[in-house]
Design a protein around this motif. Structure first.
Motif, PDB file in Angstrom:
ATOM      1  N   SER A  43      31.581 -84.245  16.835  1.00 41.57           N
ATOM      2  CA  SER A  43      30.973 -83.656  18.024  1.00 41.57           C
ATOM      3  C   SER A  43      32.083 -83.116  18.906  1.00 41.57           C
ATOM      4  N   GLY A  44      31.677 -82.549  20.048  1.00 39.98           N
ATOM      5  CA  GLY A  44      32.645 -82.026  20.995  1.00 39.98           C
ATOM      6  C   GLY A  44      31.945 -81.684  22.291  1.00 39.98           C
ATOM      7  N   PHE A  45      32.593 -80.892  23.146  1.00 39.26           N
ATOM      8  CA  PHE A  45      31.927 -80.575  24.416  1.00 39.26           C
ATOM      9  C   PHE A  45      30.766 -79.611  24.226  1.00 39.26           C
ATOM     10  N   ASN A  46      30.549 -79.158  23.000  1.00 41.31           N
ATOM     11  CA  ASN A  46      29.349 -78.381  22.705  1.00 41.31           C
ATOM     12  C   ASN A  46      28.100 -79.259  22.753  1.00 41.31           C
ATOM     13  N   HIS A  47      28.271 -80.567  22.606  1.00 41.99           N
ATOM     14  CA  HIS A  47      27.146 -81.510  22.653  1.00 41.99           C
ATOM     15  C   HIS A  47      27.132 -82.361  23.915  1.00 41.99           C
ATOM     16  N   LEU A  48      28.301 -82.733  24.390  1.00 41.05           N
ATOM     17  CA  LEU A  48      28.410 -83.622  25.554  1.00 41.05           C
ATOM     18  C   LEU A  48      29.577 -83.147  26.410  1.00 41.05           C
ATOM     19  N   ILE A  49      29.269 -82.318  27.412  1.00 41.95           N
ATOM     20  CA  ILE A  49      30.327 -81.665  28.189  1.00 41.95           C
ATOM     21  C   ILE A  49      30.675 -82.406  29.482  1.00 41.95           C
ATOM     22  N   ARG A  50      29.884 -83.390  29.843  1.00 44.33           N
ATOM     23  CA  ARG A  50      30.064 -84.024  31.158  1.00 44.33           C
ATOM     24  C   ARG A  50      31.471 -84.606  31.371  1.00 44.33           C
TER      25      ARG A  50
END
Length: 405
Positions: A291-298
């Protein structure tokens, strides 16, 4: 949910995966309504921008919640989920008069936050019930990006512009039924709410036919052990008393509205991701995940901290890891975080992943967005499938065939 449940869900539905606990959403909703039980007319409008999956909307609709929306698309999703138009509140920012008129035609409650659109809308639709969003000029919130009630904010009509606002209302003879404010998110001090409430009461005194006052939200939830959170029970006690006093002074029992998003769904959500690789450098042990900030950017956008648990080895010896993603830019979820010993293939759970997580996901690097599962009745229910290559291509068209010269 126990680690074994999360592990089983990752095996059943694959990773990455968002999981939401229905019981936690219900308990948060009930906690808020109980805290304000001394108010005769209370309405909770779920801020659906936090998590807009239709199944979550339907869950809250069944509990009696209304909706707080910020776009015509959110309004349409709310109607699709079964909400009656009168239970949907529309608070846009920077949208055109045309969009506001389109939403008005759907029968929902309009909330206007600038003088220009207010005057134009009032001149054309003087009989439509309208709420006005004011800017109380109160600096509040856990991050500059979520502090929206200060003097330099783009949101709301400044309290210093009230004389101008009143003139517009008098000239257009428009129907003002509510006053709204929202100072920010992740507010720790309930005195901020109480201080801003007095500003809202002062603004309300300029209008004699109000039906409700909307206090926004911004309640802070805990993100780690012993973290500070908004004392909802204390706020309920103090604000209810003051609100009831104001209603007596105003001469009418108004409805008190809140529009919580994060408070209702944040703690209910967990994000599951698999460890792709353990990478040892001279100074750091990286755990690279799928995963990456494409899924969880907070964590990257707000600097937020999400507790991370190794659900494959929850009781293992703790070691220090920097958890990073697979995006072509720096996407660090945690630096030198203590986590139970990891190996490649382990499943990590990121806590507090219910609010502003999936709803802010993207297809950056042409990666697919993950699936969503609702944990209800001791079972996982798929409420959104993993994206596929066909989803990436769905709205794209190939280059037109060029004629030979």
């Amino acid at each position: 949910m126990q680690p074994k449940d999360l592990l089983q869900l990752s095996e059943q539905f694959g990773s990455p995966l968002y999981v939401y606990d229905a019981d936690k959403i219900k308990s948060q909703y009930n906690r808020l309504t109980k805290a304000f039980s001394k108010v005769e007319k209370l309405r909770i409008n779920y801020a659906m921008k936090a998590l807009s999956n239709v199944a979550i909307l339907q869950l809250l609709e069944g509990m009696g919640s209304g909706l707080d929306t910020v776009s015509i698309q959110e309004v349409q999703l709310g109607l699709h989920a079964g909400y009656a138009p009168e239970r949907i509140f529309y608070t846009p920012n920077g949208v055109s008069l045309e969009e506001i008129e389109e939403v008005n035609a759907l029968g929902v409650q309009i909330n206007i936050d600038n003088l220009s659109i207010l005057e134009q809308f009032g001149a054309k639709h003087p009989n439509v019930p309208v709420c006005i969003r004011i800017n109380p000029h109160v600096m509040a919130g856990g991050n500059a990006n979520i502090s929206v009630g200060h003097i330099d904010s783009k949101f709301g009509i400044s309290v210093h512009q009230l004389p101008h606002l009143v003139r517009i209302v008098e000239n257009t003879k428009m129907n003002i039924v509510g006053i709204h404010m929202h100072t920010g998110s992740d507010i720790l001090d309930i005195e901020v709410f109480l201080y801003a409430a007095e500003i809202l009461f002062d603004a309300a005194r300029h209008f004699k036919d109000l039906e409700f006052l909307d206090f926004g939200s911004g309640f802070k939830v805990p993100y780690k052990k012993d973290d500070i959170e908004t004392d909802i029970e204390e706020l309920g006690k103090k604000l209810s008393k003051r609100f009831n006093e104001f209603c007596t002074e105003y001469g009418r029992n108004l409805t008190l509205i809140f529009e919580p998003g994060k408070f209702l769904v944040s703690e209910a959500g967990q994000f599951l991701a698999k460890v792709n690789v353990i990478k040892q450098t001279t100074s750091t042990v990286f755990a690279g995940i799928d995963s990456g900030f494409n899924h969880l950017i907070r964590p990257m956008f707000y600097g937020s901290q999400h507790h991370i648990e190794n659900v494959s080895n929850p009781k293992g010896k703790e070691r220090f890891y920097s958890v990073v993603g697979y995006i072509c830019e720096t996407d660090t979820f945690a630096n030198n975080r203590r986590i139970s010993e990891l190996k490649e293939g382990d499943i990590l759970s990121f806590k507090n992943a219910g609010a502003y997580c999936y709803s802010m996901a993207s297809n950056y690097n042409s990666r697919y967005r993950p699936a969503e599962v609702l944990w209800m009745g001791g079972k996982g229910h798929l409420i959104r499938a993993h994206e596929t290559f066909e989803d990436l291509l769905k709205n794209q068209f190939p280059l037109p065939v060029q004629e030979k010269v």
